[in-house]
Design an enzyme around this catalytic site. Sequence first.
Site, PDB file in Angstrom:
ATOM      1  N   MET A   1       0.840  -1.200   0.000  1.00 43.06           N
ATOM      2  CA  MET A   1       0.000   0.000   0.000  1.00 43.06           C
ATOM      3  C   MET A   1       0.878   1.253   0.000  1.00 43.06           C
ATOM      4  SD  MET A   1      -3.426  -0.908   2.070  1.00 43.06           S
ATOM      5  CE  MET A   1      -2.797  -0.685   3.717  1.00 43.06           C
TER       6      MET A   1
ATOM      7  N   CYS B   1       4.122   3.898   0.864  1.00 43.14           N
ATOM      8  CA  CYS B   1       4.821   4.431   2.043  1.00 43.14           C
ATOM      9  C   CYS B   1       5.901   3.415   2.436  1.00 43.14           C
ATOM     10  CB  CYS B   1       3.855   4.697   3.183  1.00 43.14           C
ATOM     11  SG  CYS B   1       4.581   5.811   4.368  1.00 43.14           S
TER      12      CYS B   1
ATOM     13  N   GLY C   1      11.058  -2.993   5.434  1.00 38.07           N
ATOM     14  CA  GLY C   1      10.322  -4.265   5.362  1.00 38.07           C
ATOM     15  C   GLY C   1       9.877  -4.547   3.933  1.00 38.07           C
ATOM     16  N   HIS C   2       9.265  -3.541   3.309  1.00 36.32           N
ATOM     17  CA  HIS C   2       8.833  -3.701   1.912  1.00 36.32           C
ATOM     18  C   HIS C   2      10.030  -3.980   1.004  1.00 36.32           C
ATOM     19  CE1 HIS C   2       5.549  -0.767   3.309  1.00 36.32           C
ATOM     20  NE2 HIS C   2       4.868  -1.844   2.949  1.00 36.32           N
TER      21      HIS C   2
ATOM     22  N   GLN D   1     -10.571  -2.524   1.800  1.00 35.22           N
ATOM     23  CA  GLN D   1     -10.120  -3.262   2.983  1.00 35.22           C
ATOM     24  C   GLN D   1     -10.109  -2.385   4.245  1.00 35.22           C
ATOM     25  OE1 GLN D   1      -6.135  -4.166   1.240  1.00 35.22           O
ATOM     26  NE2 GLN D   1      -5.336  -3.684   3.258  1.00 35.22           N
TER      27      GLN D   1
ATOM     28  N   GLU E   1       5.595 -11.847   6.637  1.00 34.10           N
ATOM     29  CA  GLU E   1       5.033 -12.611   7.763  1.00 34.10           C
ATOM     30  C   GLU E   1       4.494 -11.674   8.839  1.00 34.10           C
ATOM     31  OE1 GLU E   1       8.341 -15.114   8.739  1.00 34.10           O
ATOM     32  OE2 GLU E   1       7.956 -16.444   7.039  1.00 34.10           O
TER      33      GLU E   1
ATOM     34  N   ASP F   1       2.159  -9.618   8.447  1.00 31.07           N
ATOM     35  CA  ASP F   1       0.705  -9.760   8.333  1.00 31.07           C
ATOM     36  C   ASP F   1       0.407 -11.253   8.233  1.00 31.07           C
ATOM     37  OD1 ASP F   1      -0.469  -6.836   7.814  1.00 31.07           O
ATOM     38  OD2 ASP F   1       1.507  -7.016   6.909  1.00 31.07           O
TER      39      ASP F   1
ATOM     40  N   GLN G   1      -3.043 -12.505   7.176  1.00 31.22           N
ATOM     41  CA  GLN G   1      -3.206 -12.207   5.748  1.00 31.22           C
ATOM     42  C   GLN G   1      -2.490 -13.248   4.890  1.00 31.22           C
ATOM     43  OE1 GLN G   1      -2.791  -8.125   4.020  1.00 31.22           O
ATOM     44  NE2 GLN G   1      -0.753  -8.814   3.458  1.00 31.22           N
TER      45      GLN G   1
HETATM   46  P1  AMP Z   1       1.460  -2.977   3.469  1.00 27.10           P
HETATM   47  O1  AMP Z   1       1.992  -1.915   2.572  1.00 27.10           O
HETATM   48  O2  AMP Z   1       1.480  -2.626   4.905  1.00 27.10           O
HETATM   49  O3  AMP Z   1       0.128  -3.498   2.987  1.00 27.10           O
HETATM   50  O4  AMP Z   1       2.464  -4.190   3.354  1.00 27.10           O
HETATM   51  C1  AMP Z   1       2.815  -4.740   2.108  1.00 27.10           C
HETATM   52  C2  AMP Z   1       3.583  -6.005   2.325  1.00 27.10           C
HETATM   53  O5  AMP Z   1       4.756  -5.730   3.076  1.00 27.10           O
HETATM   54  C3  AMP Z   1       2.780  -7.049   3.110  1.00 27.10           C
HETATM   55  O6  AMP Z   1       3.036  -8.334   2.561  1.00 27.10           O
HETATM   56  C4  AMP Z   1       3.354  -6.929   4.497  1.00 27.10           C
HETATM   57  O7  AMP Z   1       3.260  -8.108   5.254  1.00 27.10           O
HETATM   58  C5  AMP Z   1       4.809  -6.608   4.187  1.00 27.10           C
HETATM   59  N1  AMP Z   1       5.429  -5.943   5.328  1.00 27.10           N
HETATM   60  C6  AMP Z   1       4.989  -4.856   6.008  1.00 27.10           C
HETATM   61  N2  AMP Z   1       5.795  -4.574   7.042  1.00 27.10           N
HETATM   62  C7  AMP Z   1       6.778  -5.510   7.025  1.00 27.10           C
HETATM   63  C8  AMP Z   1       7.927  -5.764   7.844  1.00 27.10           C
HETATM   64  N3  AMP Z   1       8.216  -5.015   8.903  1.00 27.10           N
HETATM   65  N4  AMP Z   1       8.702  -6.820   7.533  1.00 27.10           N
HETATM   66  C9  AMP Z   1       8.433  -7.606   6.467  1.00 27.10           C
HETATM   67  N5  AMP Z   1       7.357  -7.411   5.653  1.00 27.10           N
HETATM   68  C10 AMP Z   1       6.552  -6.383   5.923  1.00 27.10           C
END
Ligand code: AMP
Length: 288
Positions: A32, A34, A38-39, A63, A150, A152, A155
């Site tokens: 999403m 930002c 992690g991303h 969502q 992991e 999420d 999810q």
């Molecule tokens: P989001 O933008 O929050 O929807 O996350 C997009 C993807 O990045 C999802 O698969 C999340 O699980 C993953 N994600 C978000 N934060 C982390 C993190 N700290 N470590 C690893 N993957 C992450």
Amino acid sequence: MEIKIIKTPAEMQLQAITWKQEGLRIALVPTMGCLHAGHLSLMRKAAQDADRVIVSLFVNPIQFGPNEDFDAYPRQFQDDCDLAEKEGVHAIFCPDAKEMYPKGFQTTVSVKTLAQGMCGANRPGHFDGVATVVCKLLHLTIPDIAIFGEKDFQQLAIIRQMVRDLDVPVTIIGAPIVREADGLAMSSRNKYLKGEMRTQALCLYRSIQAAQETVAHAQQGVAADAIIEATKKTVAEAGGRLEYAVVVNENSLQAETFVGSSSVLAIAVKIGGVVRLIDNAKLFPASK
Ligand code: AMP
């Protein structure tokens, strides 16, 4: 190769078909936006196993519940494009919500049992929105692999189930949680943590560490209730509001009475009454 910015579903599908016809292996990383470290770790993992990496940047309206932070969700499009480009991503897919859900849209993908507890119980309809958008993204990008964090955890289980149930020809890959130096799981919502909220937010990771230590030093089976009670205390002492703390089987997401080798502690906490954070970890040593 310059990064492609693709704005419409039709263009995205055409590009993916072209790459498939050229015999290229495609990876999808849905986000999403930002973007944080992690991303970026998911993008790196994707690049190791594919010729073309597509990152979707889409704050998916369906969502979010009516009282959730859809409008306030942080957005930083240009920075995201720059970060993805540095990781060698080949295409950013950033559709308009009106193109993803045109007038008359009426289909929902709903994974039933796995979506009932945890975040599903607190965010009605959330996982239907997630499963529906991921199903669409998989059809638009035709990936060989798709990478999910992991972080999420529920999810990821739901997406794996959907892909199995609907025979989607893609391999779903989970990637470990990336944390700040002090253990806070990286999240786009960490931007909202101002002042002492940032310190309070550590209660999630502290609960996980304490639980792992309890399990590592236990002479006999550890009751899930003991872990949950300790978590409640840690969160309350930090000033957080616990939404849930559960010990569940990592595959079925069913609550466990005693901690076993497949047990995961999953936590959701509201910090400062507004910032909702989640975290999880396996409880047995030598796990994640
Ligand atoms: P989001 O933008 O929050 O929807 O996350 C997009 C993807 O990045 C999802 O698969 C999340 O699980 C993953 N994600 C978000 N934060 C982390 C993190 N700290 N470590 C690893 N993957 C992450």
